[in-house]
Design a protein around this motif. Structure first.
Motif, PDB file in Angstrom:
ATOM      1  N   VAL A   1       0.843  -1.208   0.000  1.00 44.87           N
ATOM      2  CA  VAL A   1       0.000   0.000   0.000  1.00 44.87           C
ATOM      3  C   VAL A   1       0.863   1.237   0.000  1.00 44.87           C
ATOM      4  O   VAL A   1       0.589   2.206  -0.712  1.00 44.87           O
ATOM      5  CB  VAL A   1      -0.956  -0.010   1.213  1.00 44.87           C
ATOM      6  CG1 VAL A   1      -1.720   1.286   1.321  1.00 44.87           C
ATOM      7  CG2 VAL A   1      -1.918  -1.171   1.086  1.00 44.87           C
TER       8      VAL A   1
ATOM      9  N   MET B   1       2.153   1.787  -3.350  1.00 41.45           N
ATOM     10  CA  MET B   1       1.099   2.210  -4.271  1.00 41.45           C
ATOM     11  C   MET B   1       0.796   3.682  -4.088  1.00 41.45           C
ATOM     12  O   MET B   1       0.510   4.393  -5.055  1.00 41.45           O
ATOM     13  CB  MET B   1      -0.152   1.371  -4.036  1.00 41.45           C
ATOM     14  CG  MET B   1      -1.202   1.606  -5.092  1.00 41.45           C
ATOM     15  SD  MET B   1      -2.471   0.383  -5.023  1.00 41.45           S
ATOM     16  CE  MET B   1      -3.403   0.966  -3.652  1.00 41.45           C
ATOM     17  N   MET B   2       0.833   4.137  -2.840  1.00 38.06           N
ATOM     18  CA  MET B   2       0.575   5.549  -2.595  1.00 38.06           C
ATOM     19  C   MET B   2       1.674   6.419  -3.147  1.00 38.06           C
ATOM     20  O   MET B   2       1.492   7.622  -3.236  1.00 38.06           O
ATOM     21  CB  MET B   2       0.467   5.821  -1.086  1.00 38.06           C
ATOM     22  CG  MET B   2      -0.644   5.088  -0.403  1.00 38.06           C
ATOM     23  SD  MET B   2      -2.200   5.767  -0.869  1.00 38.06           S
ATOM     24  CE  MET B   2      -3.230   4.389  -0.589  1.00 38.06           C
TER      25      MET B   2
ATOM     26  N   ILE C   1     -14.898  -2.862  -0.772  1.00 35.18           N
ATOM     27  CA  ILE C   1     -14.449  -1.478  -0.543  1.00 35.18           C
ATOM     28  C   ILE C   1     -13.422  -1.078  -1.588  1.00 35.18           C
ATOM     29  O   ILE C   1     -13.398   0.067  -2.056  1.00 35.18           O
ATOM     30  CB  ILE C   1     -13.872  -1.358   0.869  1.00 35.18           C
ATOM     31  CG1 ILE C   1     -15.002  -1.520   1.908  1.00 35.18           C
ATOM     32  CG2 ILE C   1     -13.211  -0.014   1.064  1.00 35.18           C
ATOM     33  CD1 ILE C   1     -14.519  -1.465   3.322  1.00 35.18           C
TER      34      ILE C   1
ATOM     35  N   VAL D   1      -7.027   2.936   1.006  1.00 37.65           N
ATOM     36  CA  VAL D   1      -6.838   3.077  -0.435  1.00 37.65           C
ATOM     37  C   VAL D   1      -7.984   3.855  -1.056  1.00 37.65           C
ATOM     38  O   VAL D   1      -7.782   4.753  -1.882  1.00 37.65           O
ATOM     39  CB  VAL D   1      -6.716   1.671  -1.071  1.00 37.65           C
ATOM     40  CG1 VAL D   1      -6.873   1.762  -2.570  1.00 37.65           C
ATOM     41  CG2 VAL D   1      -5.381   1.067  -0.724  1.00 37.65           C
ATOM     42  N   MET D   2      -9.206   3.536  -0.610  1.00 39.48           N
ATOM     43  CA  MET D   2     -10.345   4.234  -1.190  1.00 39.48           C
ATOM     44  C   MET D   2     -10.296   5.702  -0.850  1.00 39.48           C
ATOM     45  O   MET D   2     -10.640   6.567  -1.652  1.00 39.48           O
ATOM     46  CB  MET D   2     -11.642   3.615  -0.675  1.00 39.48           C
ATOM     47  CG  MET D   2     -12.822   4.088  -1.487  1.00 39.48           C
ATOM     48  SD  MET D   2     -14.284   3.194  -1.129  1.00 39.48           S
ATOM     49  CE  MET D   2     -14.691   3.878   0.442  1.00 39.48           C
TER      50      MET D   2
ATOM     51  N   TYR E   1      -7.644   7.461  -0.311  1.00 39.38           N
ATOM     52  CA  TYR E   1      -6.613   8.099  -1.139  1.00 39.38           C
ATOM     53  C   TYR E   1      -7.145   8.403  -2.517  1.00 39.38           C
ATOM     54  O   TYR E   1      -6.866   9.433  -3.106  1.00 39.38           O
ATOM     55  CB  TYR E   1      -5.396   7.183  -1.212  1.00 39.38           C
ATOM     56  CG  TYR E   1      -4.313   7.739  -2.091  1.00 39.38           C
ATOM     57  CD1 TYR E   1      -4.106   7.224  -3.375  1.00 39.38           C
ATOM     58  CD2 TYR E   1      -3.514   8.782  -1.650  1.00 39.38           C
ATOM     59  CE1 TYR E   1      -3.111   7.749  -4.164  1.00 39.38           C
ATOM     60  CE2 TYR E   1      -2.528   9.305  -2.450  1.00 39.38           C
ATOM     61  CZ  TYR E   1      -2.325   8.779  -3.712  1.00 39.38           C
ATOM     62  OH  TYR E   1      -1.349   9.311  -4.494  1.00 39.38           O
ATOM     63  N   ARG E   2      -8.011   7.446  -3.005  1.00 43.63           N
ATOM     64  CA  ARG E   2      -8.549   7.680  -4.346  1.00 43.63           C
ATOM     65  C   ARG E   2      -9.419   8.924  -4.373  1.00 43.63           C
ATOM     66  O   ARG E   2      -9.438   9.651  -5.347  1.00 43.63           O
ATOM     67  CB  ARG E   2      -9.389   6.480  -4.778  1.00 43.63           C
ATOM     68  CG  ARG E   2      -8.587   5.451  -5.484  1.00 43.63           C
ATOM     69  CD  ARG E   2      -9.493   4.553  -6.300  1.00 43.63           C
ATOM     70  NE  ARG E   2      -9.003   3.176  -6.181  1.00 43.63           N
ATOM     71  CZ  ARG E   2      -9.765   2.139  -5.883  1.00 43.63           C
ATOM     72  NH1 ARG E   2     -11.046   2.291  -5.674  1.00 43.63           N
ATOM     73  NH2 ARG E   2      -9.210   0.937  -5.822  1.00 43.63           N
TER      74      ARG E   2
END
Lengths: 168, 634, 110
Positions: free
Chosen positions: A73, A76-77, A163, C91-92, C94-95
């Motif tokens: 993660v 990915m960020m 999610i 993650v969501m 961040y999106r």
């Protein structure tokens, strides 16, 4: 000073030092790596305490799977060194103080507990952590929580997928 | 007998309740008959008591009004000669005035008519309570009651703001006197432990000189307020804003005489304090002269009569001040006759003139309203002291008592009597003789009043004429029945024997000569066709009442208003309102500040959670220490 | 080895984790500090499983002591599930916002 005591102190110092490093590094990848070191130290403690199974499970699950997930993660960020935005030093100060305060409370209460001082930990001896013994108790006494935990994993999987889905 | 006595004030009270509560349903005739009827029955009951001669110094107790470990104040009536006399006056004259009012107020709507009669009944009830009370507290209850009724009746036509101011002024001035009365009662209670007449008067000798002087001065202050002496007299002329029968009953015959009653009742205390007696006499004399001087130049018929009342009350206080208590009470009785007659006659004149009260617009009414003319004449003769009228007998007694006390007092009182005759004849001439000065339509409107108004006038005229014979001095063939009647309760003035007869003849001669001169003078000056009633110089000052009202306004009323205004704008608005609003504003402000805690920042929330957990740990695991610490503090 | 040593060690690790949660602004680092706290608790539990009175002679190990280690086992299970879901949420986030600074997330304001 026998060898177990020396190992205990070494592992404790390593765990504490690594924990402080986790909290203070700017680069999140460094934090992840230091956390893995912490897990290794704690697994060492488990070995000292005759919890062999748990030691190995700790390495495999935590250090191996969960931390790798974190690394995925983080990468990915694409977060290298976050841009410095409005650091509130007062808040940091307050956070550290709160933590310290909590520590003082916990330690003092544990010291003032009378019968705590009578008990000791017996290192190295015993069969308590053997897989065989654990398994016996797990599949007889705790069979139900075992099954329910599988349902928990199922729901976590479904949840994560739902999610994380991209809106199309 | 006890029940009988209770009925006397109770009937008017019932009349008040019934007429007052049912005022929307009763017709005018019904209200009038009911109200007058109860007073009439009370009068008959009083006559019964009077003729049964059953007086006792003992009080009739009905129930305990206030009773604690220190004081016992019963609700008790005292039926002795003094109270019976006053009861006769109140119910008798009151009945006549009620009958008169049924015709005078006939132009009102039924509700207001009934309201008027209910107030009148309440007044009679309060006045009866005042004179019947067996202790100062019951007297005070009646005292306050008549004050309230005076306020209600002066401001009867409440739509007019001027009348409301007059009513308020009367009540406030009464109140100022009442403070003195209350302080005297408290002083008595503190010293003697009781306010009952019997106990106070029998133990009066145990009081020290300062006590007695203080108590009597304070009682006199109460009398000043109620009986309109200097300096609290300015409400009486303004009280003429009420209907004329009200002025007759309250401000001529009964309420203003309450002060006289109080001092006559307390004669034991007053006799023990020569200082107070001197003060009473001086103030009475000053009031008599001042009011008479103002009455000389007034143009409103009712105002003249009002100042005349103030002046006559001054005479009564002079009598009391020299120790002639029965004389003062006698003058009360005769004054109630002729002053009520004067007021009712004035009412009749006003009724004939269609509401006009200015004497510069009257004149020559003799032929048009004869009954009123003749009764008014008798009243004027009585008040001026024409020989053998009731007023002559009482005024002579006062003058004789003053002469025995001190010469200057006598001459000044005589001067006031001369002024009295002057202004009364002036009014008489201006109203009834000479030529008519009013407008054409007023002249056509002139008519005699209905029987309901003229019959009381006639009855009062008879009483005013012959009322003096109960006390005629012996040289003229009479016997002092009045003094004998009141002797058990009120002492009479003790004259030093011989010179009395000579003085009497001098007075008689002086009166006749003086009256003749005054009559001729007034006829020359005032029985005229043209009279403008405008005055210059000193006469103007007198016509403006010596500017005393303006003086009071400047010294007392305006500073009070300013203080009140200051309190309203600063203390009330900024201070108290500020605090009350401030509480609201403070809550609003603090809620706004508290709302900021919900910053939405999760980090803050976690911080607070951690701190709370720390605190909780500390508290729970050190409970004993904390409890011990707290116990030490509290 | 007195048990207080382990208690102090576990408490210290726990409090370092608390300080980390309060201090850092990066959501992922905060998550990691939560994991650190969980591990401190695990360590303490395992230590308690070996705890005995001085009075009884060592060597008589009872099966009851295994309960604590099984509890640790289940804690690890839950932690794993929680991490997966939590990271999905991050993650969501961040999106949507293109930042994972927790001070940005003040939608609950006022």
């Amino acid at each position: 000073m026998d060898i177990t005591t020396i190992i205990f102190w070494f592992l404790s110092a390593l765990a504490l030092f690594s924990a402080i490093m986790v909290v203070t590094r700017k680069n999140p990848i460094f934090s992840v790596l230091w956390l893995i070191v912490v897990f290794f130290a704690i697994s060492g403690h488990y070995l000292l305490l005759n919890a062999q199974f748990l030691a190995v499970v700790n390495i495999i699950v935590y250090a191996g799977a969960i931390m790798v997930l974190f690394l995925f993660v983080v990468m990915m960020m694409n977060l290298d060194n976050l841009p410095v935005v409005n650091k509130n030093t007062w808040m940091k100060f307050l956070g550290v103080i709160s933590g310290g305060l909590l520590l003082c409370i916990l330690v003092s209460t544990s010291k003032s507990a009378a019968d705590m001082n009578l008990k000791t930990i017996v290192l190295k001896d015993g069969d308590i952590g053997l897989i065989e013994n654990l398994g016996k108790v797990l599949f007889t006494k705790y069979a139900l929580p075992f099954e329910i935990s599988s349902i928990l994993f199922l729901s976590a999987m479904v949840g994560a997928v739902v999610i994380g889905k991209k809106e199309s | 007998m006890n029940a009988l006595v209770l009925c006397i004030p109770l009937l008017p009270f019932l009349g008040f309740l019934i007429v007052g509560l049912c005022r929307n349903k009763l017709s005018k005739t019904m209200s009038g008959i009911l109200a007058s009827g109860v007073i009439g029955i009370s009068f008959i009951l009083t006559l019964v008591i009077f003729f049964s001669h059953s007086y006792s110094p003992n009080a009739i107790t009905y129930f305990n009004f206030i009773s604690n470990s220190q004081y016992n104040i019963p609700f008790a009536f005292q039926v002795d000669q003094l109270s019976t006399l006053f009861m006769l006056i109140i119910t008798g004259v009151g009945f006549l005035i009620h009958v008169y009012s049924t015709a005078y107020m006939s132009e009102e709507t039924p509700e207001h008519y009934a309201r008027y009669f209910s107030y009148l009944n309440l007044f009679v009830f309060s006045m009866l309570l005042l004179v019947l009370g067996a202790n100062y507290v019951i007297m005070f209850i009646g005292w306050e009651g008549v004050g309230i009724c005076s306020y209600l009746l002066i401001g009867f036509w409440f739509k007019n703001n001027q009348y409301n101011y007059a009513a308020r002024k009367a009540f406030i001035m009464n109140r100022i006197g009442d403070v003195g009365f209350l302080l005297a009662i408290f002083w008595l209670l503190a010293r003697l432990g009781s306010a009952d007449y019997s106990i106070v008067f029998s133990n009066a000798s145990t009081l020290s000189v300062t006590d007695v002087t203080g108590i009597t001065i304070l009682l006199f202050v109460g009398a000043i307020g109620k009986s309109a002496q200097i300096p609290l007299y300015t409400w009486l002329p303004d009280a003429m804003a009420g209907p004329t029968p009200v002025s007759a009953l309250i401000h001529a015959a009964t309420m203003v005489t309450a002060g006289i009653y109080m001092i006559a009742r307390s004669n034991v205390l007053f006799s023990m304090s020569p200082v107070t007696m001197d003060i009473v006499a001086v103030i009475g004399l000053a009031t008599a002269i001042l009011a008479a001087s103002i009455a000389l130049f007034q143009n409103d018929i009712k105002k003249v009569l009002a100042y005349s009342t103030v002046s006559q009350l001054g005479f009564m206080f002079v009598a009391l001040g020299v120790g002639a208590y029965t004389t003062g009470v006698f003058h009360v009785m005769t004054h109630s006759f002729f002053k009520a007659l004067l007021f009712l006659g004035a009412g009749s004149v006003i009724h004939a003139m269609g509401g006009e009260q200015d004497i510069t617009k009257m004149g020559g009414l003799r032929k048009k309203i004869p009954i009123t003319y003749w009764t008014f004449l008798i009243a004027v003769l009585a008040i001026s002291g024409f020989p053998f009228t009731s007023g002559f007998v009482s005024k002579d007694e006062i003058l004789m008592a003053a002469y025995a006390h001190s010469q200057p007092l006598f001459w000044l009182t005589t001067f006031a009597a001369v002024l009295t005759a002057l202004y009364m004849f002036r009014v008489f001439m201006l109203v009834f003789l000479g030529g008519f000065r009013g407008s054409e339509e007023q002249q056509h409107h002139l008519h005699e009043s209905p029987p309901a108004m003229t019959i009381p006038l006639i009855i009062l005229a008879v009483l005013a004429a012959i009322g003096g014979f109960v006390q005629l001095p012996e040289i003229f063939g009479g016997h002092d029945y009045f003094n004998e009647f009141l002797a058990p309760v009120v002492p009479a003035f003790k004259h030093v024997g011989e010179s009395m007869a000579v003085q009497e003849y001098y007075l008689l001669g002086g009166t006749v000569v003086g009256l003749l001169i005054i009559f001729l003078l007034c006829k020359k000056w005032y029985a005229v066709k043209h009279f403008e009633g405008k005055y210059t110089g000193i006469k103007n000052v007198l016509a403006h009442k010596w500017y005393i009202d303006e003086l009071y306004d400047a010294i007392i009323v305006n500073p009070f208003n300013n203080i009140a205004g200051f309190l309203k704008s600063i203390v009330e608005k900024s201070g108290i309102d500020g605090i009350v609003n401030g509480v609201g504003r403070f809550i609003q402000y603090s809620s706004r500040q508290v709302r900021l805690v919900q910053s939405g920042m999760v980090g803050n929330y976690i911080l607070i959670m951690v701190l709370s957990i720390t605190v909780l740990f500390m508290v729970f695991w050190n409970q004993d220490l904390i409890i011990g610490f707290l116990q030490k503090i509290f | 080895m007195p048990v207080s040593y382990y208690i102090i060690l576990a408490s210290t690790l726990f409090c370092i984790g608390v300080a980390g949660v309060l201090t850092r602004r990066n959501a992922i680092i905060i998550f990691m500090c939560v994991e650190l706290m969980l591990n401190a608790v695990n360590l303490l539990l395992v230590a308690f499983s070996k705890m005995q009175n001085i009075a009884t002679p060592p060597g008589g190990v009872t099966v009851g002591g295994t309960d604590a280690q099984l509890f640790v086992f289940f804690i690890m299970v839950v932690a794993a599930a929680e991490v997966s879901v939590g990271l999905a949420i991050i993650v969501m986030m961040y999106r949507n916002v293109h930042s994972i600074d927790i001070n940005f997330l003040n939608r609950l304001k006022n």
